[in-house]
Design a protein around this motif. Structure first.
Motif, short mmCIF file in Angstrom:
data_model
loop_
_atom_site.label_atom_id
_atom_site.label_comp_id
_atom_site.label_asym_id
_atom_site.label_seq_id
_atom_site.Cartn_x
_atom_site.Cartn_y
_atom_site.Cartn_z
N ARG A 29 -6.70 10.43 -3.75
CA ARG A 29 -5.67 10.82 -2.78
C ARG A 29 -6.26 10.96 -1.38
NH1 ARG A 29 -1.25 15.02 -5.04
NH2 ARG A 29 -0.93 14.14 -7.11
N LEU A 62 0.71 4.29 -2.60
CA LEU A 62 0.47 5.65 -2.11
C LEU A 62 1.59 6.59 -2.54
CD1 LEU A 62 -1.26 7.57 -0.43
CD2 LEU A 62 0.00 6.83 1.59
N LEU A 108 0.96 9.96 -4.70
CA LEU A 108 1.31 11.30 -4.22
C LEU A 108 2.33 11.98 -5.11
CD1 LEU A 108 1.55 10.67 -0.37
CD2 LEU A 108 -0.32 11.71 -1.64
N VAL A 126 6.37 8.58 0.11
CA VAL A 126 5.15 8.89 0.85
C VAL A 126 5.36 10.12 1.72
CG1 VAL A 126 3.52 8.03 2.57
CG2 VAL A 126 4.40 6.49 0.80
N SER A 140 -7.09 7.53 -0.04
CA SER A 140 -5.87 6.79 0.26
C SER A 140 -5.21 7.32 1.52
CB SER A 140 -4.90 6.89 -0.92
OG SER A 140 -5.46 6.36 -2.10
N LEU A 141 -5.23 8.63 1.69
CA LEU A 141 -4.64 9.22 2.90
C LEU A 141 -5.44 8.87 4.14
CD1 LEU A 141 -3.62 12.70 1.48
CD2 LEU A 141 -2.09 10.86 2.17
N CYS A 191 -7.05 6.10 4.47
CA CYS A 191 -6.66 4.71 4.71
C CYS A 191 -5.27 4.65 5.34
CB CYS A 191 -6.68 3.95 3.38
SG CYS A 191 -6.38 2.18 3.54
N PHE A 192 -4.38 5.52 4.91
CA PHE A 192 -3.04 5.57 5.50
C PHE A 192 -3.12 5.96 6.98
CE2 PHE A 192 0.68 8.21 6.57
CZ PHE A 192 1.68 7.27 6.41
N PHE A 247 0.83 -1.20 0.00
CA PHE A 247 0.00 0.00 0.00
C PHE A 247 0.87 1.26 0.00
CE2 PHE A 247 -2.25 3.36 2.31
CZ PHE A 247 -3.38 3.49 1.51
#
Length: 1240
Positions: free
Chosen positions: A508, A493, A497, A544, A511-512, A514-515, A489
């Motif tokens: 984005r 990511l 980015l 990242v 995903s962020l 989720c991060f 992941f």
């Protein structure tokens, strides 16, 4: 209980709402004044439910957790226990839950189920209520309705938001009219809810939009239903086609692991009943009954989203464009909806986290057929998506939503959930789909791409939030799979980015988010796992971190949605779906050290240090971006956390911020409430801690900060949020040390401290300087209590509720067992009962401040000290004893800054325990204190503390207390000897170092202790003293050193110790004979200038002369000195000298005794000494010496009989009321022995 009576008892459960509009519909005003009993407020939040309750059976399950029937131990009380998982919930949700629990705790009404208790574990919040049988909806169905005055309940539970009772209209309902006080004044800053007044227009619009979106819809679109039918037919025709080669290659391993040779059929045949029929039949009966009755089935929120998503994602299916697609024409009036898609939609309904529908997902997790179907659908539909086939999107979207709901609602069952994920090919299939969809430009042009990505990221996020990804809940190889998925992941990511700033903002953002969840999962893992993850962000996954930092430096771009993404309202877009908000939230999750999880702190500090270095560069735009973002309502909180984490590891950054006017101005405004932020309370808390950190590092006040004292004092005294009060106290303490004055009256700060200590702790951020949650409060209280010119608040504090609450809270932080004495606790660190204190609540430094607070109070109010210390089993006494226990000291040495503060804590405890001995205390009271300390084995603990933890220079006070206990209580002396015997080598080494050190008081106390031991105990327990005096080489160097010590008290007590040892020790007599010069040192004390030394020396020589054996001739040198001591001014010395001379008679020293005229001197003492005990000692000595013929003749020649007869006559002439002296009988006996007839 009748059903109607049961229905009158409603369990009120307040759930954290996802947004402000939801809060409008379901939250009770927080302005209700609550006063809780101390016992309930101070319950240990960390205690395990199994220690207090028997869990009997599960009785229900809902979106917020599971409910079990239980029974309180040692009681017949049946309760209901609701376990609410913490994982996956935001900090704000957990705070709201805690507040609502506190509101529930204060509710008392016959129609409301009473909440009995609440506490927390590492994973869950547990709420305990009365147990009430029955189902409310069943009662409504059977009885038709509740009594008229209580149909209020039906209004609250109506599913249609347009007909449901809501705030504030519900206040006028007859059921509660007149029973609720409505606040008419404007809401103050200390109120935690906006519902004390009418909603502002913008929130009312938001509420109306939500009500419209959630309202039940009518029949579904027949166009959409027929499109589903046709897509299913096409899928059936392409069933045997190969899936996408890239996806098939990556998932080959997953298929082998699941044990399926071929993909199962997607659709059930007439011979093969539907998989959902048996699993979901019972759950769907009520819905089908309603549908058959003609009522439209209620549409859950999620299903409405699915319908909207499909309509937006597939415009080809709308009536106006259906003829333009490649689908064949169909008869819309006669065709039925496809059973397979309908089955997935029904499945989605059952996987929604609705309380009455959660049994089906739990059963589905253990169903291998269902798992295979999930894998088959993901594999086949995923392959179609990679080819750009429309049917793939229509098939995979419901599956993704089913998976997202399953992973979210069943997260507590780690074993079953991980087995299901492994069998379904998760998360490899999901990440593969994400990677290939990012690489395919053709897929990104599809209209359904936005919806697909949103649901795909939701499933990945739910997977990362599962508990089996944590080390404490790992299942099989789940941790290894989790780490591999996290690395993959991060690669995706980083690539995302690195793309241009104006592309894929929605992806984005998702995903962020989720991060951020991934970081939270990493924080809860072990040191090795979290370190590897965060360290990779500085090395292999640097893209990242660089992308996050770059994203904060670019101007905020217009919100961009990819094709097919659902439209959102402007308020929601501004509040939660903007990219800068997701960037700042991810960066905060990357830097912020999680409370109570130190395993990842070191790795996170490396990232914070890297970021701090960039912030201190003059040419870097990041610092200006972060500072300007402090004024943003959404970004403010996250950026504050970033700055706080960076300042923790960088003093240069602190100095830079201290000179940055814009940053300081933003921080001032945040404290004053002049910046409108989403969560002012938490933002203000971080701001206060950040300012405290600046003052702590700079040891000075930034410009203008001295004016902030009154503002912070107002927050401290008026806020109802405990964490905010604690942060304000921390800053006030720092300001006070820098000379800032603030006007706080005792009644104000005592009330604020009582509230902060009574309410449950809400630890959201690690305080500065490694402090605990309560440290700042305790240090502030110490300042306020000891400051000059403020009267005498000590008496007010000592008599206030705060004093009792303070020690109850402290005992819970230490995790003292309820009702157990320290003696019943563990005596070794390895005992299973040994519980580590909660260092997040109070640090060793905070403990030192608390004990200093107690010292200051007891010094001015000593009677308060006695009332606490003399009360057996009191919280204060139990706490002090626990602080000396080996288990606590072991945990303290492992804590941050623990070794540094350990001596301070031990000495403070000893000072407090010494108070009763320093005051004029009633004998019975003192005896009770001694008995309590003895029962708790404090003597043994003190010796262990000195032996293992304290430097020799700080052992004086503990040894003094130990000596006092051992001299007062025989059991304490036995504890001392047993502790020595348990570990003789280290103990003798410590005692030897203490005896030979340069601390006369310590040496004197130890010699008194050893002398008392030799006097009281049998010779079998004294070998360690002999070994101690002889030294390791048996040269008696320690004894020689003590006998020649410059301090009179040391020499005197050494002689006294020798006197007691020589009564039993033949080895010591032998040493006096064999060790050159040792006897001379002993005899040297007979002529010492100090009377205490002479007394001890005469006592030692006298005992050495008793049955001296081979030593006897050598003791002839003692006769002159002893004879001289018969005239000493001290009566005790004269008595010892007379007794010693009597012991020398049988040793064949008659000539020497005659030479020194001992008989004459003893006879003079016997007849003329003013002290009766001296006379008695002289008569006893003469009786012993007269056995020697030469001495007998001398006594006869001296007319001893006549002199003794006169002495005896004088004793007879005493008044009858006076007791006869003991010397009388010795006198008569000696006269009898001196007669000539007796001699012949």
């Amino acid at each position: 209980m009748k059903k109607k009576e049961k229905a009158r008892r409603l369990t009120l459960t307040f759930l954290p709402c996802p947004n402000q509009a939801s809060q409008v519909c379901g939250t009770v005003p927080g302005a209700v004044a609550l006063h809780h009993h101390l016992y309930l407020l101070l319950r240990d939040p960390e205690i395990s439910v199994m220690e207090k309750y028997h869990v009997l059976e599960m009785i229900g399950e809902g979106s917020f957790g599971r409910v079990y029937k239980g029974r309180r131990k040692y009681s017949a009380q049946v309760v209901a226990l609701k376990f609410i998982p913490k994982l996956g919930r935001s900090e704000k949700e957990l705070r709201n839950l805690q507040r609502e629990i506190e509101i529930m705790r204060g509710l008392r009404h016959p129609n409301i189920v009473h909440m009995l208790d609440s506490f927390e574990t590492d994973k869950e919040v547990v709420v305990v209520t009365d147990y009430a049988e029955g189902e409310l909806f069943q009662i409504l169905e059977d009885d038709g309705k509740l009594p008229e005055e209580q149909n209020f309940l039906q209004g609250l539970l109506t599913k249609d938001p347009r007909q449901r009772l809501s705030w504030p209209d519900l206040l006028h309902h007859p059921f509660i009219a007149g029973r609720v006080t409505i606040l008419t004044e404007s809401a103050g800053p200390d109120l935690g809810t906006p519902f004390t007044s009418r909603l502002p227009p913008e929130l009312q619009v938001l509420k109306d939009q939500q009500a419209h979106r959630l309202a039940p819809k009518g029949n579904q679109s027949r166009i959409l239903r027929q499109a589903y039918k046709h897509m299913a037919e096409e899928a059936k025709q392409k069933k045997h086609q190969n899936t996408g080669p890239a996806l098939e290659q990556e998932d080959r391993t997953s298929k082998v692991a699941s044990g399926t040779a071929s993909l199962p059929r997607l659709k059930a045949t007439p011979q093969e009943p539907s998989l959902l029929t048996g699993v979901l039949g019972s759950e769907m009966k009520s819905s089908w009954a309603e549908w058959r009755a003609g009522e439209a089935p209620p549409a859950p929120c999620r299903e409405n989203w699915i319908t909207q998503d499909c309509e937006q994602a597939f415009p080809e299916l709308r009536p106006e464009v259906v003829g333009q697609q490649s689908l064949d024409a169909v008869d819309l009036e006669n065709e039925e909806p496809d059973n397979d898609d309908a089955e997935w939609r029904h499945l989605l309904e059952t996987t929604e986290p609705v309380p009455v529908q959660l049994k089906a997902p739990l059963a589905l997790l253990c169903n291998p057929d269902f798992c295979q179907r999930i894998q088959s659908q993901l594999h086949e539909a995923g392959g179609q998506i990679l080819k750009g086939v429309l049917e793939g999107a229509s098939h995979i979207l419901p599956v993704l939503q089913v998976l997202s709901s399953l992973l979210s609602s069943c997260g507590g069952d780690s074993v079953s959930l991980y087995s299901f994920c492994r069998g379904a090919g998760l998360p490899r299939l999901l990440l593969s789909l994400l990677r290939h969809s990012q690489e395919s430009s053709s897929i990104q042009q599809q209209r359904w791409y936005g919806t697909f990505l949103r649901d795909l990221m939701a499933v990945i996020q739910a997977y990362f939030a599962c508990t089996f990804n944590l080390e404490r809940s790992q299942t099989g190889d789940s941790l290894q799979v989790f780490q591999e998925a996290a690395n993959l992941f991060l690669e995706l990511l980083g690539k995302l980015l690195a793309q241009p700033d104006d592309s894929e903002q929605t992806l984005r953002r998702d995903s962020l988010m989720c991060f951020t969840v991934l970081c939270e999962a990493m924080d809860g893992n072990s040191w090795t796992i979290s370190r590897a993850f965060y360290s990779s962000l500085m090395t292999t996954q640097r893209a990242v971190l660089d992308g996050l930092l770059h994203g904060l430096t670019v101007p905020q771009l217009p919100f961009h949605s990819p094709p097919g993404a659902p439209e959102v309202s402007q308020p929601l877009r501004e509040q939660s779906e903007d990219l800068p908000g997701a960037l700042s939230s991810a960066l905060a999750a990357l830097c912020t050290a999680p409370v109570g999880l130190p395993g990842c702190w070191e790795a996170k500090e490396q990232i914070s240090r890297h970021l701090a270095n960039q912030l201190t560069e003059d040419s870097n735009q990041l610092r200006s971006s972060l500072i300007s973002g402090l004024q943003d309502p959404i970004l403010c909180l996250h950026l504050l956390k970033v700055l706080y984490s960076c300042c923790h590891v960088s003093e240069p950054l602190c100095r830079l911020l201290g000179r940055e006017p814009l940053a300081l101005e933003s921080l001032w405004k945040l404290v004053q409430g002049k910046v409108k932020v989403v969560d002012w309370e938490e933002s203000a808390e971080v701001t206060l801690y950040l300012l405290s950190l600046l003052v702590l590092h700079l040891q000075d006040l930034p410009s203008g900060m001295e004016k902030l004292g009154s503002e912070v004092a107002t927050v401290f005294t008026h806020s109802h949020v405990v964490s905010l009060v604690s942060a304000a106290a921390c800053l006030l303490g720092q300001l006070g040390q820098q000379g800032v004055t603030f006007d706080l009256q005792p009644v104000e700060w005592i009330a604020a401290a009582t509230h902060a200590l009574s309410a449950p702790a809400e630890v959201r951020l690690t305080p500065p300087g490694g402090c605990g949650f309560y440290d700042g409060l305790l240090m502030l209280l110490l300042q306020l209590l000891t400051q000059q010119g403020k009267g005498n608040p000590v008496r007010v504090v000592a008599s206030s509720e705060m004093w009792t609450v303070l020690w109850h809270r402290f005992s819970m932080v230490l995790r003292l067992p309820e009702g157990a004495s320290v003696q019943e606790e563990e005596l070794s660190p390895s005992s299973p009962q040994s519980l580590e204190p909660d260092w997040t609540l109070i640090s060793p430094q905070g403990m030192a401040a608390l004990l200093s607070l107690a010292m200051a109070t007891f010094t001015q109010e000593p009677q308060l000290c006695l009332s606490h210390l003399s009360q057996r089993g009191s919280i204060l006494m139990s706490t002090l004893k626990h602080l000396l226990s080996p288990s606590f000291l072991h945990h303290l040495t492992q804590a941050p800054q623990g070794p540094e503060f350990l001596p301070v804590l031990v000495l403070s405890v000893c000072q407090l325990l010494c108070f009763p001995f320093a005051l004029d205390v009633d004998a019975d009271l003192l005896e009770g204190v001694l008995a309590d300390l003895t029962d708790s084995e404090v003597t043994a603990h003190l010796l262990q503390v000195c032996r293992h933890h304290l430097p020799l220079t700080q052992a004086e006070l503990p040894i003094s207390l130990l000596t006092r206990l051992a001299l007062s209580e025989p059991p304490s002396l036995n504890q001392f000897v047993s502790t020595v015997a348990a570990c003789p080598t280290t103990t003798i080494s410590f005692l030897s170092a203490a005896l030979l050190g340069d601390q006369p008081l310590l040496t004197s106390d130890l010699l008194s202790l050893l002398a008392h031991t030799a006097r009281v105990l049998s010779p079998s327990h004294l070998s360690f003293i002999q070994e101690l005096l002889a030294g390791p080489d048996e040269s008696y160097r320690p004894l020689r050193s003590l006998l020649g010590h410059p301090e009179n008290s040391v020499r005197a007590r050494t002689y006294g110790l020798l006197g007691h040892l020589l009564q039993h020790s033949g080895a010591l007599r032998g040493a006096l004979q064999s060790q050159l010069g040792l006897l001379n040192l002993l005899l040297l004390g007979l002529g010492d200038k100090d009377p205490a030394v002479r007394r001890g020396a005469s006592f030692a020589v006298g005992n050495a002369a008793y049955q001296a054996g081979p030593l006897g001739p050598a003791l002839a040198a003692a006769v002159p000195g002893m004879t001289q001591l018969l005239g000493d001014p001290q009566a005790g010395i004269r008595r010892n000298a007379a007794s010693a001379l009597g012991n020398l008679g049988p040793e064949g020293l008659g000539d020497e005794l005659l030479r020194c005229q001992v008989p004459q001197r003893l006879l003079e003492v016997a007849c003329g000494d003013p002290q009766p005990n001296v006379k008695e000692a002289a008569l006893v000595a003469l009786r012993s010496l007269q056995q020697e013929p030469c001495i007998h003749q001398v006594l006869v020649s001296l007319g001893a009989s006549e002199k003794l007869a006169l002495l005896s006559l004088g004793n007879q002439l005493l008044p009858r009321s006076s007791p006869r002296p003991a010397s009388t009988k010795h006198c008569r006996k000696l006269i009898h022995l001196l007669r000539p007839t007796h001699n012949t």
